[in-house]
Design a protein around this motif. Structure first.
Motif, PDB file in Angstrom:
ATOM      1  N   THR A  42     -16.481 -39.224 -51.160  1.00 29.83           N
ATOM      2  CA  THR A  42     -15.552 -38.248 -51.623  1.00 29.83           C
ATOM      3  C   THR A  42     -15.306 -37.213 -51.158  1.00 29.83           C
ATOM      4  N   PRO A  43     -13.930 -36.633 -51.025  1.00 33.69           N
ATOM      5  CA  PRO A  43     -13.827 -35.363 -50.374  1.00 33.69           C
ATOM      6  C   PRO A  43     -13.747 -34.326 -51.257  1.00 33.69           C
ATOM      7  N   ILE A  44     -14.317 -33.214 -50.931  1.00 33.68           N
ATOM      8  CA  ILE A  44     -14.501 -32.128 -51.920  1.00 33.68           C
ATOM      9  C   ILE A  44     -13.610 -31.027 -50.888  1.00 33.68           C
ATOM     10  N   SER A  45     -12.484 -30.558 -51.567  1.00 30.84           N
ATOM     11  CA  SER A  45     -11.470 -29.559 -50.944  1.00 30.84           C
ATOM     12  C   SER A  45     -11.773 -28.274 -51.325  1.00 30.84           C
ATOM     13  N   ASP A  46     -11.361 -27.293 -50.730  1.00 34.36           N
ATOM     14  CA  ASP A  46     -11.655 -25.893 -50.763  1.00 34.36           C
ATOM     15  C   ASP A  46     -11.117 -25.156 -52.245  1.00 34.36           C
ATOM     16  N   ASN A  47     -10.118 -25.835 -52.834  1.00 39.61           N
ATOM     17  CA  ASN A  47      -9.714 -25.648 -54.038  1.00 39.61           C
ATOM     18  C   ASN A  47      -9.049 -26.886 -54.691  1.00 39.61           C
ATOM     19  N   GLY A  48      -8.917 -26.724 -56.106  1.00 42.57           N
ATOM     20  CA  GLY A  48      -8.288 -28.040 -56.776  1.00 42.57           C
ATOM     21  C   GLY A  48      -9.409 -28.656 -57.661  1.00 42.57           C
ATOM     22  N   PHE A  83     -24.100 -42.192 -52.327  1.00 41.02           N
ATOM     23  CA  PHE A  83     -22.832 -41.652 -52.549  1.00 41.02           C
ATOM     24  C   PHE A  83     -22.896 -40.404 -51.816  1.00 41.02           C
ATOM     25  N   ALA A  84     -21.678 -39.900 -51.153  1.00 39.06           N
ATOM     26  CA  ALA A  84     -21.718 -38.702 -50.351  1.00 39.06           C
ATOM     27  C   ALA A  84     -20.552 -38.096 -50.703  1.00 39.06           C
ATOM     28  N   TYR A  85     -20.911 -36.630 -50.745  1.00 38.63           N
ATOM     29  CA  TYR A  85     -19.730 -35.711 -50.809  1.00 38.63           C
ATOM     30  C   TYR A  85     -19.362 -35.371 -49.271  1.00 38.63           C
ATOM     31  N   ILE A  86     -18.094 -35.205 -48.875  1.00 38.10           N
ATOM     32  CA  ILE A  86     -17.515 -34.846 -47.692  1.00 38.10           C
ATOM     33  C   ILE A  86     -16.533 -33.611 -47.835  1.00 38.10           C
ATOM     34  N   TRP A  87     -17.005 -32.654 -47.001  1.00 34.36           N
ATOM     35  CA  TRP A  87     -16.121 -31.496 -46.574  1.00 34.36           C
ATOM     36  C   TRP A  87     -15.535 -31.899 -45.491  1.00 34.36           C
ATOM     37  N   ASN A  88     -14.062 -32.159 -45.163  1.00 35.13           N
ATOM     38  CA  ASN A  88     -13.509 -32.381 -44.274  1.00 35.13           C
ATOM     39  C   ASN A  88     -13.338 -31.286 -43.335  1.00 35.13           C
ATOM     40  N   GLN A  89     -13.141 -31.575 -41.910  1.00 35.10           N
ATOM     41  CA  GLN A  89     -13.045 -30.655 -40.926  1.00 35.10           C
ATOM     42  C   GLN A  89     -11.729 -30.035 -40.886  1.00 35.10           C
ATOM     43  N   LYS A  90     -11.492 -28.724 -40.762  1.00 32.45           N
ATOM     44  CA  LYS A  90     -10.340 -28.072 -40.785  1.00 32.45           C
ATOM     45  C   LYS A  90     -10.201 -27.299 -39.425  1.00 32.45           C
ATOM     46  N   LYS A  91      -8.999 -26.965 -38.896  1.00 29.85           N
ATOM     47  CA  LYS A  91      -8.916 -26.231 -37.657  1.00 29.85           C
ATOM     48  C   LYS A  91      -9.154 -24.672 -38.204  1.00 29.85           C
ATOM     49  N   GLU A  92      -9.652 -23.953 -37.342  1.00 30.89           N
ATOM     50  CA  GLU A  92     -10.261 -22.593 -37.378  1.00 30.89           C
ATOM     51  C   GLU A  92      -8.808 -21.756 -37.208  1.00 30.89           C
ATOM     52  N   LYS A  93      -8.482 -20.942 -38.038  1.00 29.72           N
ATOM     53  CA  LYS A  93      -7.291 -20.140 -37.899  1.00 29.72           C
ATOM     54  C   LYS A  93      -7.349 -19.320 -36.593  1.00 29.72           C
ATOM     55  N   GLY A  94      -6.381 -19.419 -35.644  1.00 25.87           N
ATOM     56  CA  GLY A  94      -6.223 -18.665 -34.501  1.00 25.87           C
ATOM     57  C   GLY A  94      -6.849 -19.504 -33.432  1.00 25.87           C
ATOM     58  N   SER A  95      -7.225 -20.645 -33.626  1.00 23.50           N
ATOM     59  CA  SER A  95      -8.040 -21.435 -32.659  1.00 23.50           C
ATOM     60  C   SER A  95      -7.823 -23.040 -32.736  1.00 23.50           C
ATOM     61  N   SER A  96      -7.755 -23.699 -31.567  1.00 21.80           N
ATOM     62  CA  SER A  96      -7.413 -25.188 -31.698  1.00 21.80           C
ATOM     63  C   SER A  96      -9.089 -26.008 -31.967  1.00 21.80           C
ATOM     64  N   GLY A 162      -9.624 -39.176 -50.466  1.00 22.80           N
ATOM     65  CA  GLY A 162     -10.121 -39.881 -52.025  1.00 22.80           C
ATOM     66  C   GLY A 162     -11.157 -40.608 -51.989  1.00 22.80           C
ATOM     67  N   THR A 163     -11.757 -40.882 -53.156  1.00 21.67           N
ATOM     68  CA  THR A 163     -13.019 -41.483 -53.126  1.00 21.67           C
ATOM     69  C   THR A 163     -12.822 -43.093 -52.630  1.00 21.67           C
ATOM     70  N   MET A 164     -13.719 -43.419 -51.659  1.00 20.93           N
ATOM     71  CA  MET A 164     -13.567 -44.732 -51.010  1.00 20.93           C
ATOM     72  C   MET A 164     -14.865 -45.069 -50.652  1.00 20.93           C
ATOM     73  N   GLN A 165     -15.074 -46.608 -50.488  1.00 18.85           N
ATOM     74  CA  GLN A 165     -16.265 -47.175 -50.194  1.00 18.85           C
ATOM     75  C   GLN A 165     -16.114 -47.443 -48.531  1.00 18.85           C
ATOM     76  N   VAL A 166     -17.135 -47.173 -47.816  1.00 23.23           N
ATOM     77  CA  VAL A 166     -17.317 -47.095 -46.365  1.00 23.23           C
ATOM     78  C   VAL A 166     -17.978 -48.815 -46.425  1.00 23.23           C
ATOM     79  N   SER A 167     -17.166 -49.509 -45.390  1.00 21.37           N
ATOM     80  CA  SER A 167     -17.849 -50.769 -45.422  1.00 21.37           C
ATOM     81  C   SER A 167     -19.234 -50.886 -45.007  1.00 21.37           C
ATOM     82  N   GLU A 168     -19.810 -52.016 -45.370  1.00 24.36           N
ATOM     83  CA  GLU A 168     -21.247 -52.330 -45.306  1.00 24.36           C
ATOM     84  C   GLU A 168     -21.814 -52.290 -43.860  1.00 24.36           C
TER      85      GLU A 168
END
Length: 183
Positions: A42-48, A83-96, A162-168
């Protein structure tokens, strides 16, 4: 021969300790490998809502309450799955460049009916039919998201949405990775 006996007698307690530790780790490894496990992410966002719910769960752990989350829409998690919490990758400001992202893995201890949902989850519209999963209070593994994506074969652009199952079939490689890191 007597010299050998004296050396072993002196260190018997130490040998016994390390042997029992080895046996214990071997049993854990075999047990962990023996069960077909699924991985729910399941993803964990920075807010919300996910950020708020995650903070609430970390507070519940501190105060001695159960660590719980809701299952995927399929309600097919079982005790012993991961079960895993995931913090997705984000582009850093001012960088690729992207951040590494993060994954934190727990074991599902119990699965309860939707009747056990927390009152504070009432804001999560459309998820009232999901089972409640109780998780271990301590994570069994933390790593970065790039590592996870490489092991399970997801593309570099993949983000958890969103909360999802990874294939076995993909989960087993990640479990093997966790076992190798832990033991």
């Amino acid at each position: 021969m007597r010299a050998v006996l004296n050396i072993t007698k002196k260190n018997y307690g130490e040998y016994k300790y390390y042997f029992s530790l080895w046996v214990s780790n071997t049993k854990k490894r075999l047990y962990f490998k023996s069960i077909k496990r699924r991985l729910l992410v399941t993803p964990i966002s920075d807010n919300g809502p996910t950020k708020r719910d995650h903070v609430e769960q970390m507070d519940r752990i501190i105060y001695g309450y159960s660590h719980v989350w809701d299952d995927s829409k399929h309600n097919n998690s079982k005790s012993g799955d991961l079960f895993a919490y995931i913090w997705n990758q984000k582009k850093e400001k001012g960088s690729s460049e992207k951040t590494e992202g993060k994954i934190e893995v727990f074991i599902i201890k119990h699965v309860y009916s939707p009747k056990c949902r927390l009152v504070t989850w009432s804001d999560n519209v459309g998820q009232g039919d999901r089972n409640v999963i109780e998780l271990t209070k301590k994570s069994i593994y933390s790593g970065n998201l790039n590592e996870f994506k490489n092991i399970v074969g997801y593309s570099d652009k993949w983000n958890c949405q969103g909360t999802m199952q990874v294939s076995e079939s993909k989960t087993k490689y990640y479990i093997q990775h966790i076992i190798n890191k832990l033991y």
